[in-house]
Design a protein around this motif. Structure first.
Motif, PDB file in Angstrom:
ATOM      1  N   VAL A 216      -0.684   7.458  -1.042  1.00  0.00           N
ATOM      2  CA  VAL A 216      -1.729   8.446  -0.787  1.00  0.00           C
ATOM      3  C   VAL A 216      -2.966   7.734  -0.245  1.00  0.00           C
ATOM      4  N   ALA A 217      -3.966   8.508   0.187  1.00  0.00           N
ATOM      5  CA  ALA A 217      -5.140   7.936   0.843  1.00  0.00           C
ATOM      6  C   ALA A 217      -6.169   7.383  -0.125  1.00  0.00           C
ATOM      7  N   SER A 218      -6.134   7.851  -1.369  1.00  0.00           N
ATOM      8  CA  SER A 218      -7.061   7.349  -2.378  1.00  0.00           C
ATOM      9  C   SER A 218      -6.465   7.586  -3.758  1.00  0.00           C
ATOM     10  N   THR A 219      -6.942   6.842  -4.736  1.00  0.00           N
ATOM     11  CA  THR A 219      -6.349   6.929  -6.072  1.00  0.00           C
ATOM     12  C   THR A 219      -6.550   8.294  -6.703  1.00  0.00           C
ATOM     13  N   GLY A 220      -7.582   9.015  -6.287  1.00  0.00           N
ATOM     14  CA  GLY A 220      -7.837  10.324  -6.868  1.00  0.00           C
ATOM     15  C   GLY A 220      -6.736  11.338  -6.611  1.00  0.00           C
TER      16      GLY A 220
END
Length: 247
Positions: A216-220
């Motif tokens: 994914v693009a960020s851990t969130g």
């Protein structure tokens, strides 16, 4: 039986550069039994503990094939389909099952967060791992697990998810990559000698590793992390089983 194929044929692995591209036009460059190789693909081929994508191939005449398995052999990515495949030279549109891919991306990123947290806290290497959509296991070179391990790791991983760290992908020359001991977190270097340009996945500020999987693009975007079980797999080898929940 295989059809003839160009000796210089290779498959452009689009997902290595863009894990969010869900479809692509391609041409069939080889056929054997119930599988086809494409000149370019968005389908991830099983490897590095990450399972293959599923989805469809469709030609311009309304014919559609379900993609059941995807494997890399040499320079080609082979796609196994559910019935007699189209012939060499056929133009097809390949489309992945995005729901499955996204779950695998979340899971793979969660494993990198787990790996980063354990490395930063205890300096312990990975000895193995495997994943399915939203569940996985990872083995570490631990002796006895530290007291309160599962609670501490869960807290740290979910804290990194909440931090919504960006995830960046880059490519390094093999020599430069292998000269950096921080990039190889597995006990055994699993990168084939034939790979000269090494892909690096960087969870900025937490974990930077050589890796060929999708993220994914960020851990969130990972969701909530939970350890379901820890197991001993022998001396110096402890297994962590995990699942992900929607945030």
């Amino acid at each position: 039986m295989s059809t003839d194929e160009n000796a210089d044929s290779q498959t452009d692995q689009i997902y290595l550069r863009d894990a969010f591209q869900t479809s692509a036009q391609a041409t069939i460059v080889a056929v054997r039994d119930d599988a086809v190789a494409l000149d370019r693909t968005v389908f991830y081929a099983t490897g590095g503990g990450q399972p293959h994508d599923t989805g469809t191939l469709a030609d311009g005449s309304g014919n559609e094939w379900q993609v059941l398995n995807v494997r890399k052999e040499g320079d080609l990515i082979w796609h196994w389909v559910d019935r007699e495949p189209p012939s060499v030279g056929t133009a097809v549109a390949g489309s992945i099952d995005w729901g499955r891919r996204l779950q695998l991306m979340r899971t793979h990123t969660a494993l990198h967060i787990l790996c980063g947290v354990i490395w930063n806290e205890w300096g312990v290497l990975v000895t193995g791992g495997n994943m399915e959509p939203l569940s996985a296991r990872m083995d570490f070179e631990f002796g006895p697990l530290p007291e309160g391990f599962a609670v501490r790791v869960t807290e740290l991983v979910n804290s990194e998810i909440a931090a919504d760290r960006p995830i960046e992908v880059s490519f390094l020359d093999r020599g430069a990559a292998l000269a950096d001991p921080e990039l190889i977190r597995t006990k055994v270097n699993l990168i084939p000698p034939s790979v000269t340009n090494i892909r690096v996945v960087d969870i900025v500020g937490l974990d930077r590793q050589a890796d060929g999987g999708t993220h994914v693009a960020s851990t969130g975007a990972v969701g909530r992390f939970e350890i379901t079980k820890t197991e001993s797999k022998g001396k110096g080898n402890k297994r962590v089983r995990m699942v992900l929940h929607d945030a």
